[in-house]
Design an enzyme around this catalytic site. Structure first.
Site, PDB file in Angstrom:
ATOM      1  NE  ARG A   2      -8.623 -17.558   2.279  1.00 24.07           N
ATOM      2  CZ  ARG A   2      -8.908 -18.429   3.012  1.00 24.07           C
ATOM      3  NH1 ARG A   2      -8.115 -19.199   2.957  1.00 24.07           N
ATOM      4  NH2 ARG A   2      -9.980 -19.129   3.051  1.00 24.07           N
TER       5      ARG A   2
ATOM      6  CE1 TYR B   8       7.865   2.400   6.789  1.00 16.38           C
ATOM      7  CE2 TYR B   8       7.207  -0.107   7.273  1.00 16.38           C
ATOM      8  CZ  TYR B   8       6.651   1.161   7.034  1.00 16.38           C
ATOM      9  OH  TYR B   8       5.814   1.604   6.466  1.00 16.38           O
TER      10      TYR B   8
ATOM     11  CG  ASP C 156      12.470  -4.312   3.794  1.00 14.57           C
ATOM     12  OD1 ASP C 156      12.244  -4.098   2.814  1.00 14.57           O
ATOM     13  OD2 ASP C 156      11.268  -3.420   4.366  1.00 14.57           O
TER      14      ASP C 156
HETATM   15  C1  LIG Z   1       6.775   0.869   3.435  1.00 18.09           C
HETATM   16  C2  LIG Z   1       7.845  -0.083   3.417  1.00 18.09           C
HETATM   17  C3  LIG Z   1       7.402  -1.534   4.694  1.00 18.09           C
HETATM   18  C4  LIG Z   1       5.899  -1.363   4.921  1.00 18.09           C
HETATM   19  O1  LIG Z   1       5.384  -1.652   3.503  1.00 18.09           O
HETATM   20  P1  LIG Z   1       3.525  -1.493   3.538  1.00 18.09           P
HETATM   21  O2  LIG Z   1       3.503  -2.074   1.635  1.00 18.09           O
HETATM   22  O3  LIG Z   1       3.011   0.246   3.560  1.00 18.09           O
HETATM   23  O4  LIG Z   1       2.786  -2.061   4.209  1.00 18.09           O
HETATM   24  C5  LIG Z   1       8.523  -2.139   5.046  1.00 18.09           C
HETATM   25  N1  LIG Z   1       9.800  -2.059   4.859  1.00 18.09           N
HETATM   26  C6  LIG Z   1      10.085  -0.708   3.879  1.00 18.09           C
HETATM   27  C7  LIG Z   1      11.509  -0.775   3.798  1.00 18.09           C
HETATM   28  C8  LIG Z   1       8.959   0.186   3.229  1.00 18.09           C
HETATM   29  O5  LIG Z   1      10.131   1.284   3.323  1.00 18.09           O
END
Ligand SMILES: *Cc1c(COP(=O)(O)O)cnc(C)c1O
Length: 385
Positions: free
Chosen positions: A50, A102, A174
């Site tokens: 972990r 998202y 992101d």
């Molecule tokens: C899919 C996605 C997420 C979330 O990711 P997971 O791996 O599904 O938890 C966050 N931001 C964006 C832009 C995504 O496309």
């Protein structure tokens, strides 16, 4: 590996030929949950998975190199990565995010704010006035997604990073939609980059994972600390798959983009289509910005059918190569109806405000032959006309 190598080479060769036990060319997968102490009171380099694991560390190092960061924490999902980044917020701190973020991010931010963990304000980040008003409230963090989902609008990273600096806010981006092969937000002044590695980084739609890459050692250490404390870190097997995936990242991104360009051209010339959203098109409102801040236009596009939902049904019945499914960034082409799928949690007013109509479809363009993809989409569009 020495820093003079290109990122493409470093992606291919991440942790290659580093095994000291047998000289394995590809790095072994360490599934063990625990590691023996060398003697009483003296742990080895690892003690418990972990906290840290050699396979996951190999992936973290590769991601930090690709994004140009000081360090990375690999998490069990993209949402775990977003939750981890939010540990930098204290009660009373404000996070400013995009109105059209998202769906999972929207849920996490608004529900955590409701419980008093921090405050949130969601705005139209393309509106400079709205950004200035939010910055005047002295946020602790500004959250950005660029390109946006599903309309593929861009946020100017250099500009928003300068605004974040004026109020001392951390900038988190992101970068899931483009991957570090096509966009590196830390170079524009971001403090944190977040990924759902489920998408382009792994690229094969066979695991769920995430990562937070930090620009400084201090932030990287804080993310590692909370990743362990909260148990957000990802499994070694998923790290192994993702490390395997990033070896082909650059080659895949080139094919995704070539195919997306071919599909955008097909869509643009078809009478069934009212509007195409792809930053690679010269007609896209953010085309110049895309050329400035990205090293490619990526593999995501969306389009509005003139006949609305009736057209959508006809198109979906006619195509073979576009699987109707959520998610994105895999080798296989996917088609998604945002109003009923990825954005189903939005109410009618929010859908309208976000510009998501019943005739909108989003494609995650795969790396199949462009000729086959064009021909199949053409068939669908003819049916939808
Ligand atoms: C899919 C996605 C997420 C979330 O990711 P997971 O791996 O599904 O938890 C966050 N931001 C964006 C832009 C995504 O496309």
């Amino acid at each position: 590996m020495s820093q003079d190598k290109t990122r493409q080479t470093r992606a291919v060769r991440a942790a290659v030929h580093t095994d000291t036990q047998y000289g394995a060319v590809m790095p072994p997968l360490y599934l063990s949950s625990n590691f023996a102490f060398e003697e009483l009171g003296k742990a080895g380099p690892y003690d418990y998975t972990r906290t840290a694991n050699p396979t996951r560390d190999a992936l973290a190092d590769a991601l930090a190199e690709l994004e140009g960061g000081a360090g990375a924490t690999v998490t069990a999902s993209g949402m775990a990565a977003i939750h981890l980044a939010c540990q930098l917020l204290n009660p009373g701190d404000l996070i400013v995010g995009p109105r059209d973020c998202y769906g999972g991010t929207f849920r996490l931010l608004t529900q955590c704010a409701e419980r008093g963990l921090f405050q949130v304000e969601l705005i139209d980040q393309a509106d400079a006035g709205a950004v200035d008003a939010a910055v005047a409230r002295g946020p602790r963090m500004i959250w950005v997604e660029t390109p946006t989902n599903p309309l593929l609008r861009l946020i100017d990273l250099a500009d928003i990073s300068a605004r974040a600096r004026t109020c001392g806010a951390l900038l988190a981006v992101d970068n899931t939609f483009l991957s570090p092969a096509l966009q590196r937000p830390l170079e524009f002044g971001a403090d944190l980059v977040v990924h759902s590695t489920t998408k382009y980084l792994n690229g094969h739609s066979d695991m769920v994972g995430g990562a937070v890459i930090a620009g400084t050692q201090e932030l990287a250490a804080e993310m590692r600390y909370w990743g362990n404390a909260l148990g957000l870190t990802g499994s070694p097997f998923d790290a192994f798959l993702t490390l395997r995936g990033i070896r082909t990242l650059y080659a895949r991104m080139r094919q995704h983009e070539e195919n997306a360009m071919a599909l955008a051209a097909t869509l643009q010339g078809h009478p069934a289509v009212a509007q195409v959203h792809y930053p690679g098109l010269a007609s896209h409102p953010d085309h110049a910005l895309a050329k400035r801040q990205q090293s490619g236009f990526g593999g995501m596009l969306s389009f509005e059918l003139a006949r609305g939902e009736a057209g959508v049904r006809c198109l979906l019945d006619a195509v073979e190569l576009y699987t109707l499914a959520e998610s994105l960034g895999g080798v296989e082409s996917l088609i998604c109806h945002p109003a009923s799928m990825s954005h189903a949690t939005f109410d009618a007013a929010s859908l309208t405000a976000a510009g998501i109509g019943p005739g909108l479809l989003r494609i995650s363009v795969g790396i199949e032959s462009p000729d086959d993809l064009v021909q199949d989409l053409q068939r669908g569009l003819d049916a939808a006309a």
